[in-house]
Design a protein around this motif. Sequence first.
Motif, PDB file in Angstrom:
ATOM      1  N   ASN A   5     -12.224   0.533 -12.665  1.00  0.00           N
ATOM      2  CA  ASN A   5     -11.595  -0.785 -12.841  1.00  0.00           C
ATOM      3  C   ASN A   5     -10.303  -0.901 -12.031  1.00  0.00           C
ATOM      4  O   ASN A   5      -9.771  -1.991 -11.849  1.00  0.00           O
ATOM      5  CB  ASN A   5     -11.271  -1.029 -14.328  1.00  0.00           C
ATOM      6  N   GLN A   6      -9.805   0.242 -11.567  1.00  0.00           N
ATOM      7  CA  GLN A   6      -8.585   0.221 -10.750  1.00  0.00           C
ATOM      8  C   GLN A   6      -8.946  -0.101  -9.297  1.00  0.00           C
ATOM      9  O   GLN A   6     -10.025   0.272  -8.829  1.00  0.00           O
ATOM     10  CB  GLN A   6      -7.901   1.605 -10.783  1.00  0.00           C
ATOM     11  N   PRO A   7      -8.050  -0.802  -8.590  1.00  0.00           N
ATOM     12  CA  PRO A   7      -8.332  -1.075  -7.179  1.00  0.00           C
ATOM     13  C   PRO A   7      -8.440   0.218  -6.368  1.00  0.00           C
ATOM     14  O   PRO A   7      -7.751   1.201  -6.676  1.00  0.00           O
ATOM     15  CB  PRO A   7      -7.126  -1.911  -6.709  1.00  0.00           C
ATOM     16  N   ALA A   8      -9.317   0.219  -5.382  1.00  0.00           N
ATOM     17  CA  ALA A   8      -9.496   1.419  -4.555  1.00  0.00           C
ATOM     18  C   ALA A   8      -8.245   1.649  -3.717  1.00  0.00           C
ATOM     19  O   ALA A   8      -7.716   0.713  -3.120  1.00  0.00           O
ATOM     20  CB  ALA A   8     -10.710   1.247  -3.660  1.00  0.00           C
ATOM     21  N   PRO A   9      -7.730   2.890  -3.677  1.00  0.00           N
ATOM     22  CA  PRO A   9      -6.575   3.172  -2.817  1.00  0.00           C
ATOM     23  C   PRO A   9      -6.919   3.007  -1.340  1.00  0.00           C
ATOM     24  O   PRO A   9      -8.102   3.009  -0.975  1.00  0.00           O
ATOM     25  CB  PRO A   9      -6.241   4.633  -3.132  1.00  0.00           C
ATOM     26  N   ALA A  10      -5.878   2.864  -0.515  1.00  0.00           N
ATOM     27  CA  ALA A  10      -6.092   2.689   0.925  1.00  0.00           C
ATOM     28  C   ALA A  10      -6.915   3.852   1.472  1.00  0.00           C
ATOM     29  O   ALA A  10      -6.670   5.012   1.105  1.00  0.00           O
ATOM     30  CB  ALA A  10      -4.741   2.621   1.637  1.00  0.00           C
ATOM     31  N   GLY A  11      -7.875   3.528   2.295  1.00  0.00           N
ATOM     32  CA  GLY A  11      -8.676   4.579   2.936  1.00  0.00           C
ATOM     33  C   GLY A  11      -9.946   4.910   2.179  1.00  0.00           C
ATOM     34  O   GLY A  11     -10.806   5.614   2.699  1.00  0.00           O
ATOM     35  N   MET A  12     -10.058   4.442   0.943  1.00  0.00           N
ATOM     36  CA  MET A  12     -11.275   4.739   0.171  1.00  0.00           C
ATOM     37  C   MET A  12     -12.365   3.731   0.546  1.00  0.00           C
ATOM     38  O   MET A  12     -12.128   2.522   0.588  1.00  0.00           O
ATOM     39  CB  MET A  12     -10.973   4.662  -1.329  1.00  0.00           C
ATOM     40  N   GLN A  13     -13.557   4.253   0.820  1.00  0.00           N
ATOM     41  CA  GLN A  13     -14.659   3.391   1.253  1.00  0.00           C
ATOM     42  C   GLN A  13     -15.306   2.666   0.083  1.00  0.00           C
ATOM     43  O   GLN A  13     -15.230   3.114  -1.046  1.00  0.00           O
ATOM     44  CB  GLN A  13     -15.787   4.227   1.851  1.00  0.00           C
ATOM     45  N   SER A  14     -16.038   1.605   0.418  1.00  0.00           N
ATOM     46  CA  SER A  14     -16.873   0.935  -0.582  1.00  0.00           C
ATOM     47  C   SER A  14     -18.085   1.825  -0.875  1.00  0.00           C
ATOM     48  O   SER A  14     -18.408   2.734  -0.097  1.00  0.00           O
ATOM     49  CB  SER A  14     -17.355  -0.408  -0.045  1.00  0.00           C
ATOM     50  N   VAL A  15     -18.757   1.540  -1.993  1.00  0.00           N
ATOM     51  CA  VAL A  15     -19.964   2.309  -2.341  1.00  0.00           C
ATOM     52  C   VAL A  15     -21.046   2.090  -1.264  1.00  0.00           C
ATOM     53  O   VAL A  15     -21.791   3.019  -0.939  1.00  0.00           O
ATOM     54  CB  VAL A  15     -20.477   1.909  -3.742  1.00  0.00           C
ATOM     55  N   GLN A  16     -21.097   0.880  -0.709  1.00  0.00           N
ATOM     56  CA  GLN A  16     -22.076   0.607   0.352  1.00  0.00           C
ATOM     57  C   GLN A  16     -21.827   1.516   1.547  1.00  0.00           C
ATOM     58  O   GLN A  16     -22.772   2.087   2.112  1.00  0.00           O
ATOM     59  CB  GLN A  16     -21.993  -0.871   0.820  1.00  0.00           C
ATOM     60  N   GLU A  17     -20.559   1.662   1.923  1.00  0.00           N
ATOM     61  CA  GLU A  17     -20.238   2.553   3.051  1.00  0.00           C
ATOM     62  C   GLU A  17     -20.571   4.001   2.718  1.00  0.00           C
ATOM     63  O   GLU A  17     -21.065   4.755   3.547  1.00  0.00           O
ATOM     64  CB  GLU A  17     -18.745   2.430   3.417  1.00  0.00           C
ATOM     65  N   GLY A  18     -20.316   4.388   1.458  1.00  0.00           N
ATOM     66  CA  GLY A  18     -20.583   5.769   1.043  1.00  0.00           C
ATOM     67  C   GLY A  18     -22.066   6.122   1.104  1.00  0.00           C
ATOM     68  O   GLY A  18     -22.424   7.269   1.368  1.00  0.00           O
ATOM     69  N   ALA A  19     -22.911   5.119   0.852  1.00  0.00           N
ATOM     70  CA  ALA A  19     -24.358   5.390   0.818  1.00  0.00           C
ATOM     71  C   ALA A  19     -25.021   5.245   2.200  1.00  0.00           C
ATOM     72  O   ALA A  19     -26.180   5.637   2.373  1.00  0.00           O
ATOM     73  CB  ALA A  19     -25.034   4.426  -0.158  1.00  0.00           C
ATOM     74  N   GLN A  20     -24.269   4.716   3.153  1.00  0.00           N
ATOM     75  CA  GLN A  20     -24.851   4.297   4.450  1.00  0.00           C
ATOM     76  C   GLN A  20     -25.613   5.398   5.184  1.00  0.00           C
ATOM     77  O   GLN A  20     -26.739   5.201   5.637  1.00  0.00           O
ATOM     78  CB  GLN A  20     -23.701   3.805   5.330  1.00  0.00           C
ATOM     79  N   GLN A  21     -25.015   6.574   5.319  1.00  0.00           N
ATOM     80  CA  GLN A  21     -25.651   7.634   6.117  1.00  0.00           C
ATOM     81  C   GLN A  21     -26.883   8.208   5.398  1.00  0.00           C
ATOM     82  O   GLN A  21     -27.862   8.591   6.026  1.00  0.00           O
ATOM     83  CB  GLN A  21     -24.630   8.743   6.436  1.00  0.00           C
ATOM     84  N   ILE A  22     -26.810   8.241   4.076  1.00  0.00           N
ATOM     85  CA  ILE A  22     -27.975   8.709   3.295  1.00  0.00           C
ATOM     86  C   ILE A  22     -29.138   7.741   3.521  1.00  0.00           C
ATOM     87  O   ILE A  22     -30.280   8.163   3.782  1.00  0.00           O
ATOM     88  CB  ILE A  22     -27.638   8.772   1.781  1.00  0.00           C
ATOM     89  N   ILE A  23     -28.836   6.442   3.459  1.00  0.00           N
ATOM     90  CA  ILE A  23     -29.886   5.423   3.639  1.00  0.00           C
ATOM     91  C   ILE A  23     -30.433   5.491   5.059  1.00  0.00           C
ATOM     92  O   ILE A  23     -31.651   5.398   5.273  1.00  0.00           O
ATOM     93  CB  ILE A  23     -29.305   4.015   3.331  1.00  0.00           C
ATOM     94  N   LYS A  24     -29.543   5.698   6.025  1.00  0.00           N
ATOM     95  CA  LYS A  24     -29.979   5.782   7.429  1.00  0.00           C
ATOM     96  C   LYS A  24     -30.977   6.936   7.623  1.00  0.00           C
ATOM     97  O   LYS A  24     -32.040   6.761   8.207  1.00  0.00           O
ATOM     98  CB  LYS A  24     -28.747   5.980   8.324  1.00  0.00           C
ATOM     99  N   LEU A  25     -30.623   8.097   7.095  1.00  0.00           N
ATOM    100  CA  LEU A  25     -31.525   9.258   7.223  1.00  0.00           C
ATOM    101  C   LEU A  25     -32.836   9.027   6.467  1.00  0.00           C
ATOM    102  O   LEU A  25     -33.917   9.327   6.972  1.00  0.00           O
ATOM    103  CB  LEU A  25     -30.865  10.510   6.652  1.00  0.00           C
ATOM    104  N   ALA A  26     -32.713   8.484   5.246  1.00  0.00           N
ATOM    105  CA  ALA A  26     -33.908   8.303   4.408  1.00  0.00           C
ATOM    106  C   ALA A  26     -34.872   7.295   5.019  1.00  0.00           C
ATOM    107  O   ALA A  26     -36.084   7.421   4.860  1.00  0.00           O
ATOM    108  CB  ALA A  26     -33.499   7.863   3.006  1.00  0.00           C
ATOM    109  N   SER A  27     -34.332   6.305   5.738  1.00  0.00           N
ATOM    110  CA  SER A  27     -35.208   5.237   6.242  1.00  0.00           C
ATOM    111  C   SER A  27     -35.615   5.451   7.702  1.00  0.00           C
ATOM    112  O   SER A  27     -36.299   4.617   8.274  1.00  0.00           O
ATOM    113  CB  SER A  27     -34.515   3.875   6.082  1.00  0.00           C
ATOM    114  N   ASP A  28     -35.196   6.565   8.293  1.00  0.00           N
ATOM    115  CA  ASP A  28     -35.537   6.833   9.690  1.00  0.00           C
ATOM    116  C   ASP A  28     -36.980   7.361   9.792  1.00  0.00           C
ATOM    117  O   ASP A  28     -37.260   8.499   9.417  1.00  0.00           O
ATOM    118  CB  ASP A  28     -34.555   7.859  10.268  1.00  0.00           C
TER     119      ASP A  28
END
Length: 256
Positions: free
Chosen positions: A215-238
Amino acid sequence: MEANKMAENKPTLTLITGADKGIGFETAMSLAKLGHPILLGSRNRERGQEAVNRIRNAGYHADLLVLDVTNPDDIQRAKKTVTENTGYLDILINNAGIALDNHEDAATLSTDTIRKEFDVNFFGTVSMIQAFIPLLKKSKSGKIINVSSNMGSLGLASDPHSRFYNVSSLGYQSSKAAVNFATITFAKELADTNITVNSVNPGWTATGFGGRDTNQPAPAGMQSVQEGAQQIIKLASDARNNLNGTFTENDGILPW
Ligand SMILES: NC(=O)c1ccc[n+]([C@@H]2O[C@H](COP(=O)([O-])OP(=O)(O)OC[C@H]3O[C@@H](n4cnc5c(N)ncnc54)[C@H](OP(=O)(O)O)[C@@H]3O)[C@@H](O)[C@H]2O)c1
């Protein structure tokens, strides 16, 4: 019919551990949208069912596997369910993870804490891989994706120019380094099969990981959950599935 022929032309069946929230859920929803039927692993039945319902209500396919990766009975039951229902698995994403040592000094860190982290992060991952290799071998193109961390990179931890040089979370870091070693070992052992094995670092991501209050705002430099999942999704869908034994993040290759 040969078993791997049975898996041909079927949608990409994808099992994700610890997928009731955070990066695991984001990965599940995104891959479901890409047409992957999801086997959503959750150690909590209610939260797991809620997560499955969110995917189904959005019009996609997901089923719940109640699965604590430290519980051998749960793993065997999950394996039996998949064996009986489909007889194959295309992708195993070992995402379940914990961090309990909050930058405590290694000199005083409890070894019980370190053991708990190894139980989930390393032994959980290895147990899942061992259990599901036979089902992955029946896929046309199998993948194991181990969700690791830049915190587990020995190269970064020992580089005085890296921001990880002064980071110390011995339990979490060494358990993720061990996950990377499992990636290397299984990638070599399975190199002559249809299965690839890779590690991915999501990066510092705005989930509740390590007890963070979402519930707290993300500190500077912390990625969104979408960004965090991006590389996993890229590999899984390749569809090429031509990477084996790598450690990558959104920005490219990481040192082991
Ligand atoms: N967030 C980050 O900054 C970050 C950075 C680098 C790497 N990672 C890695 O990314 C992965 C996902 O983390 P996240 O950020 O999405 O954290 P999260 O929101 O806390 O999700 C972790 C998931 O793992 C599950 N889990 C924990 N122990 C388990 C067990 N024994 N069996 C099965 N599931 C279990 C949790 O279930 P419960 O809800 O029941 O606890 C939860 O669903 C982890 O492997 C983590 O190490 C995260």
